[in-house]
Design an enzyme around this catalytic site. Structure first.
Site, PDB file in Angstrom:
ATOM      1  N   LYS A 158      17.286   3.829  16.651  1.00  0.00           N
ATOM      2  CA  LYS A 158      16.909   5.222  16.920  1.00  0.00           C
ATOM      3  C   LYS A 158      15.981   5.785  15.855  1.00  0.00           C
ATOM      4  O   LYS A 158      15.857   5.219  14.766  1.00  0.00           O
ATOM      5  CB  LYS A 158      18.162   6.101  17.007  1.00  0.00           C
ATOM      6  CG  LYS A 158      18.932   6.168  15.700  1.00  0.00           C
ATOM      7  CD  LYS A 158      19.997   7.241  15.730  1.00  0.00           C
ATOM      8  CE  LYS A 158      20.819   7.181  14.450  1.00  0.00           C
ATOM      9  NZ  LYS A 158      21.691   8.314  14.256  1.00  0.00           N
ATOM     10  N   ASP A 186      17.823  18.081  26.485  1.00  0.00           N
ATOM     11  CA  ASP A 186      18.129  16.656  26.600  1.00  0.00           C
ATOM     12  C   ASP A 186      17.256  15.998  27.662  1.00  0.00           C
ATOM     13  O   ASP A 186      17.054  16.559  28.734  1.00  0.00           O
ATOM     14  CB  ASP A 186      19.604  16.522  27.018  1.00  0.00           C
ATOM     15  CG  ASP A 186      20.173  15.163  26.688  1.00  0.00           C
ATOM     16  OD1 ASP A 186      19.456  14.349  26.085  1.00  0.00           O
ATOM     17  OD2 ASP A 186      21.344  14.933  27.036  1.00  0.00           O
ATOM     18  N   HIS A 219      16.306  11.922  29.422  1.00  0.00           N
ATOM     19  CA  HIS A 219      16.498  10.479  29.475  1.00  0.00           C
ATOM     20  C   HIS A 219      15.267   9.863  30.101  1.00  0.00           C
ATOM     21  O   HIS A 219      14.822  10.303  31.159  1.00  0.00           O
ATOM     22  CB  HIS A 219      17.765  10.139  30.259  1.00  0.00           C
ATOM     23  CG  HIS A 219      18.994  10.634  29.561  1.00  0.00           C
ATOM     24  ND1 HIS A 219      19.548  11.868  29.819  1.00  0.00           N
ATOM     25  CD2 HIS A 219      19.727  10.086  28.557  1.00  0.00           C
ATOM     26  CE1 HIS A 219      20.581  12.044  29.016  1.00  0.00           C
ATOM     27  NE2 HIS A 219      20.717  10.998  28.239  1.00  0.00           N
ATOM     28  N   HIS A 221      17.579   8.100  25.194  1.00  0.00           N
ATOM     29  CA  HIS A 221      18.124   9.468  25.140  1.00  0.00           C
ATOM     30  C   HIS A 221      17.293  10.167  24.080  1.00  0.00           C
ATOM     31  O   HIS A 221      17.145   9.638  22.986  1.00  0.00           O
ATOM     32  CB  HIS A 221      19.562   9.515  24.646  1.00  0.00           C
ATOM     33  CG  HIS A 221      20.507   8.556  25.265  1.00  0.00           C
ATOM     34  ND1 HIS A 221      21.497   8.951  26.125  1.00  0.00           N
ATOM     35  CD2 HIS A 221      20.652   7.225  25.123  1.00  0.00           C
ATOM     36  CE1 HIS A 221      22.213   7.906  26.486  1.00  0.00           C
ATOM     37  NE2 HIS A 221      21.721   6.849  25.888  1.00  0.00           N
ATOM     38  N   GLN A 248      21.784  21.438  25.018  1.00  0.00           N
ATOM     39  CA  GLN A 248      20.793  20.525  24.445  1.00  0.00           C
ATOM     40  C   GLN A 248      19.516  20.538  25.270  1.00  0.00           C
ATOM     41  O   GLN A 248      19.568  20.697  26.491  1.00  0.00           O
ATOM     42  CB  GLN A 248      21.328  19.088  24.478  1.00  0.00           C
ATOM     43  CG  GLN A 248      22.538  18.846  23.621  1.00  0.00           C
ATOM     44  CD  GLN A 248      23.018  17.420  23.792  1.00  0.00           C
ATOM     45  OE1 GLN A 248      23.319  16.984  24.903  1.00  0.00           O
ATOM     46  NE2 GLN A 248      23.085  16.679  22.704  1.00  0.00           N
ATOM     47  N   CYS A 291      24.080  12.380  30.065  1.00  0.00           N
ATOM     48  CA  CYS A 291      23.490  11.112  30.516  1.00  0.00           C
ATOM     49  C   CYS A 291      23.892  10.706  31.935  1.00  0.00           C
ATOM     50  O   CYS A 291      23.071  10.197  32.696  1.00  0.00           O
ATOM     51  CB  CYS A 291      23.886   9.990  29.579  1.00  0.00           C
ATOM     52  SG  CYS A 291      24.124  10.473  27.874  1.00  0.00           S
ATOM     53  N   ARG A 327      32.170  19.945  23.271  1.00  0.00           N
ATOM     54  CA  ARG A 327      32.742  18.910  22.398  1.00  0.00           C
ATOM     55  C   ARG A 327      33.831  19.530  21.544  1.00  0.00           C
ATOM     56  O   ARG A 327      33.636  20.589  20.963  1.00  0.00           O
ATOM     57  CB  ARG A 327      31.655  18.317  21.487  1.00  0.00           C
ATOM     58  CG  ARG A 327      30.612  17.570  22.277  1.00  0.00           C
ATOM     59  CD  ARG A 327      29.577  16.935  21.365  1.00  0.00           C
ATOM     60  NE  ARG A 327      28.498  16.384  22.184  1.00  0.00           N
ATOM     61  CZ  ARG A 327      27.351  15.911  21.699  1.00  0.00           C
ATOM     62  NH1 ARG A 327      27.157  15.909  20.406  1.00  0.00           N
ATOM     63  NH2 ARG A 327      26.432  15.434  22.513  1.00  0.00           N
TER      64      ARG A 327
HETATM   65 ZN    ZN Z   1      22.092  10.772  26.796  1.00  0.00          ZN
END
Ligand code: ZN
Length: 557
Positions: free
Chosen positions: A386, A305, A307, A432, A303, A256, A285
């Protein structure tokens, strides 16, 4: 089970035995390890106890009485458990024949009500999960109302074992996870890296088509940014840190922050929104070693990913776009899926107005698309509602993949704004979202879903040319060159081996198409086509086979 074990193994200590999501277990302290033969004996004794139909009788006793009773029986683990219960509490015991257990209940009325039972495995487990305590033996079992249901479940377990992505990953030479590298860190071998690259290329194309900008952020960011984002306070134990030039850097567990910094690199107007940043972002992680599981749970993964920064009024359309995207991608892989909305939890930030607006935008988007959904009341993150997407694989298992998360917190923490039409600075909504989630994990799910037999467009080798004798070797090579020139991933098995062996090996490698060339095919300029699924398909021209395979690649079959 505990009654049977007590019966068969004098001197055994019983500890605790709960029901779990899939079946039950009981932990025992016994002087020697239980063997597979022991499990068979226990199972037999259980079946006898079921036939004898002993009632389960609930007795409520005082704490003192319970302690005395279990002390007399020599069950010191039970005594320890009861001693920790509050003074003056009534304690419930259940008796069945000579067996007595400490149990809150409720219970079925008698052992005769148990339909079918199977013991599955035995494993070590520390008393109360603490490694300073004695090591106990945990026996796992499962029970069903009928023998048919039990058999169906045991077949499912066999099938799941056959599809295990760690085993197939080794057999198909896709990836490895090695002790000398460290648990949870995956090495992709050529074929695995190829499949992953195909997935990533597909994702990049689809994101560009849908108005996302591809961005790339660094792996290390200074600790100050993780303070600002709140990760230092709330996520530190899952992060890795390193030092560069006497400064602490955090290895990103999420993508992010870089995306926010790109957004903030200039003043944004309402006319610029929505802005969608996409990154194939590799994150680290620190998962506990006990939960690591091949590609499904690793310590480093990538990911898909993105935004999205948008005005509150644009939120619904953005959600519609993301859900349509997810729907299309799930269709490509042949997954059905379920959708859940998680709403405001008790502890949360943000005004009622923004929560209502965002939650309604999620609901309205799904309704507009005609997608049924479940509501998980109060299950949202503290910073926004979400949507979660759970796919169902070929043998009915559910896997969490896509999520669409609204976030009212990070735009505050990083003072993210846009200039609205009235000239005022306002907060955009930040979303996200991931479509597949972790690409690594998704690949693990795909391996199990397809049982290693990737569809043609993802298969590392799409076609293998096999001459019947050496006399056709040159012709086989010319067919191979034609396929390669057309963009097909093909190879040739030119070994001086029997055709049956070559076919068998190609089947094991799960190559979608085998192209067999003998004397007749060579003279006619054709080949005999064999599919791993359907067997012999007949004789075709080389051009027809190339066309067929290209068609499958094009349509992602
Ligand atoms: Zn994020």
């Amino acid at each position: 089970m505990a009654a049977a074990v007590q019966d068969l193994f004098p001197g055994v200590q019983v500890t605790i035995g709960p029901a779990i999501e899939k079946g039950f277990y009981y932990d025992f302290d016994y002087k020697r390890p239980f063997t597979p033969e022991d499990l068979e004996k226990i199972e037999k004794r259980m079946e006898e106890l079921i036939k004898e139909d002993h009632p389960f009788i609930r007795k409520e006793v005082s704490r003192e009485e319970a302690i005395t009773r279990f002390k007399e029986m020599g069950e010191h683990y039970k005594v320890e458990l009861i001693e920790e219960l509050p003074e003056g509490e009534t304690i419930s015991l259940y008796e069945s024949g000579p067996f007595v257990d400490l149990c809150r209940g409720p219970h079925i009325t008698s052992t005769g009500k148990i339909g079918a039972v199977k013991l599955l495995s035995v494993a070590g487990a520390y008393w109360r999960g603490d490694e300073r305590n004695p090591m106990l033996q945990r026996i796992y079992g499962i029970s069903f109302p009928s023998k048919e249901e039990l058999d169906e479940y045991l077949n499912f377990l066999e099938e799941a074992k056959r599809r295990d992505h760690r085993r197939l990953g080794r057999e198909l030479d896709l990836f490895s996870i090695r002790d000398e590298v460290g648990p949870g860190f995956v090495i992709y071998h050529p074929k695995g890296a190829l499949v992953r690259t195909l997935l990533e290329n597909y994702e990049k194309e689809e994101h560009l088509k849908r108005g996302y900008d591809i961005v790339i952020g660094p792996m290390l960011l200074k600790a100050g940014l993780w303070e600002q984002s709140g990760h230092m306070d709330h996520y530190r134990e899952f992060m890795y840190f390193t030092e560069v030039d006497d400064e602490i850097y955090g290895i990103k567990p999420m993508n992010c922050i870089s995306h926010i910094l790109i957004y903030k690199s200039r003043i944004r107007s309402y006319r610029d929104l929505p802005i969608r940043y996409f990154e194939l972002g590799t994150v680290h992680r620190h998962e506990k070693s006990g939960v690591l599981h091949g590609l499904l749970r690793a310590r480093a993964f990538t990911q898909d990913d993105a935004h999205i920064f948008c005005t509150p009024d644009q939120l619904q359309d953005e959600i519609v776009g993301v859900m349509e995207f997810i729907d299309e991608v799930m269709g490509v892989f042949g997954f059905s899926y379920e959708v859940e909305i998680s709403t405001r939890p008790e502890k949360s930030i943000g005004s009622d107005e923004i929560w209502d607006k965002a939650t309604n935008a999620l609901k309205d988007a799904l309704e507009k698309l005609g997608m049924p959904y479940d509501i998980c009341e109060g299950e949202g993150a503290f910073y926004g509602p979400k949507i979660d997407v759970k796919l169902t694989d070929a043998i009915g298992r559910k896997w969490q993949c896509g999520t669409v998360q609204c976030d009212f917190a990070l735009p505050e923490r990083f003072d993210v704004t846009y200039v609205d039409s009235d000239g005022e600075r306002k907060r955009p909504v930040m979303i996200h979202r991931v479509i597949l989630g972790s690409i690594d994990r998704f690949l693990g799910v795909l391996i199990e879903h397809y049982a290693g037999a990737f569809p043609t467009w993802l298969a590392p080798i799409q076609a293998r040319i096999m001459p019947i004798t050496d006399a056709q070797a040159e012709y086989a090579k010319s067919v191979l060159e034609k396929m390669k020139a057309a963009g097909i991933r093909a190879d040739a098995d030119l070994r001086n081996e029997k055709l049956n062996l070559k076919i068998r090996e190609a089947q094991v490698e799960k190559v979608p198409y085998m192209c067999i060339v003998g004397k007749r095919e060579m003279e006619a300029g054709t080949l005999s086509l064999r599919s791993r699924k359907e067997g012999d398909l007949g004789v075709f021209s080389v051009g027809d086979v190339v066309g067929r395979i290209l068609e499958e690649i094009e349509s992602k079959k």
